[in-house]
Design a protein around this motif. Structure first.
Motif, PDB file in Angstrom:
ATOM      1  N   ALA A 185       0.967  -1.344  -0.030  1.00  0.00           N
ATOM      2  CA  ALA A 185      -0.175  -0.195   0.023  1.00  0.00           C
ATOM      3  C   ALA A 185       0.814   1.422   0.033  1.00  0.00           C
ATOM      4  O   ALA A 185       2.014   1.094   0.553  1.00  0.00           O
ATOM      5  N   SER A 202      -1.032   7.344  -3.905  1.00  0.00           N
ATOM      6  CA  SER A 202      -1.928   7.310  -4.945  1.00  0.00           C
ATOM      7  C   SER A 202      -1.023   7.538  -6.292  1.00  0.00           C
ATOM      8  O   SER A 202      -0.078   8.238  -6.190  1.00  0.00           O
ATOM      9  N   SER A 233      -5.214   6.107  -1.312  1.00  0.00           N
ATOM     10  CA  SER A 233      -4.099   5.444  -1.608  1.00  0.00           C
ATOM     11  C   SER A 233      -4.343   3.942  -2.393  1.00  0.00           C
ATOM     12  O   SER A 233      -5.319   3.728  -2.449  1.00  0.00           O
ATOM     13  N   ASP A 249      -7.931   1.223  -5.656  1.00  0.00           N
ATOM     14  CA  ASP A 249      -7.741   2.277  -4.472  1.00  0.00           C
ATOM     15  C   ASP A 249      -8.988   2.124  -3.463  1.00  0.00           C
ATOM     16  O   ASP A 249      -9.763   1.103  -3.563  1.00  0.00           O
ATOM     17  N   THR A 250      -9.119   3.171  -2.773  1.00  0.00           N
ATOM     18  CA  THR A 250      -9.808   3.146  -1.641  1.00  0.00           C
ATOM     19  C   THR A 250     -11.340   2.938  -2.006  1.00  0.00           C
ATOM     20  O   THR A 250     -12.237   2.598  -0.956  1.00  0.00           O
ATOM     21  N   THR A 251     -11.841   3.204  -3.223  1.00  0.00           N
ATOM     22  CA  THR A 251     -13.124   3.144  -3.466  1.00  0.00           C
ATOM     23  C   THR A 251     -13.423   1.931  -4.092  1.00  0.00           C
ATOM     24  O   THR A 251     -14.657   1.405  -4.415  1.00  0.00           O
ATOM     25  N   THR A 297      -4.006   0.091  -2.906  1.00  0.00           N
ATOM     26  CA  THR A 297      -3.776  -1.404  -2.176  1.00  0.00           C
ATOM     27  C   THR A 297      -3.439  -2.433  -3.191  1.00  0.00           C
ATOM     28  O   THR A 297      -4.216  -2.446  -4.352  1.00  0.00           O
TER      29      THR A 297
END
Length: 216
Positions: A47, A50, A57, A81-83, A59
């Motif tokens: 991780a 971005s 960020s 990504d975080t979404t 992963t």
């Protein structure tokens, strides 16, 4: 189910590539040289910063698996990504190239839905650092060059810096090697360690019990 014919074709091509690249090689030499990338072997959770087109960020789940012969290694990766948006995924084949005397990799995948393929080489910097110089070309003709340096901390952690070869922009990542058994066992891992308790047996006598749980 929709079949990705391009991906299947390239995966089949990679199998043929492995046979071609290892044919005629001194297997013992190839196996020895391939050990340069031994620190990467296993499953990693990585991780960090971005990258363009992502939110917050990244992963990454990355796997390096050596072949039974030790002459080649398959890398697979998936980055979100975080979404939950998939940023990149693909696979590569790592091998010892006697012509250039370098551990090399040919890879392909998708970044933001656009197919790309690439090539790169690994160089051992010192006892705990390995550098990868890569270049990839998208199906649209865009060329991306980059340099990534992994600095290993023990056998289960690493810090990685990825530098854009054209702009010089850097992205920082940290990686932890995944313990697949621990992940499968879940709450059972909380038992790890030494446990001592006292009580009385059926005869009313005082007893002290000790039990230890550890990884084999």
């Amino acid at each position: 189910m929709k079949i990705n014919m391009l991906g299947c074709t390239l995966s089949a091509a990679m199998i043929m590539l492995a046979a071609t690249m290892t044919h005629g090689q001194d297997s013992s030499v190839a196996r020895e040289k391939m050990m340069q990338i031994a620190p990467f072997l296993g499953e990693w959770a990585i991780a960090g910063d971005s990258t363009p087109g992502s939110a917050a960020s990244d992963t990454n789940k990355v796997s390096f698996k050596m072949s039974a012969t030790g002459n080649t290694c398959i890398e697979t990766w998936r980055s979100v990504d975080t979404t939950g948006k998939v940023l990149s995924e693909g696979e590569g084949m790592i091998y010892w190239d006697p012509a250039t005397e370098k551990v090399s990799e040919r890879f392909h995948g998708y970044r933001n839905g656009v197919f790309f393929e690439g090539f790169g080489t690994f160089t051992v910097q010192d006892d705990d650092s390995i550098q990868f110089n890569g270049s990839e070309t998208s199906i649209n003709g865009k060329i991306t060059r980059y340099r990534s340096t992994a600095k290993f901390i023990g056998s289960h952690s690493m810090n990685m810096t990825v530098e854009d070869g054209d702009t010089g922009e850097k992205f920082e990542f940290t990686g932890k090697k995944r313990n697949m058994l621990a992940e499968a066992l879940g709450p059972v891992t909380r038992l790890e360690g030494a446990w001592i308790w006292t009580g009385r047996n059926a005869q009313g006598q005082s007893e002290t019990n000790r039990i230890e749980f550890g990884w084999g």
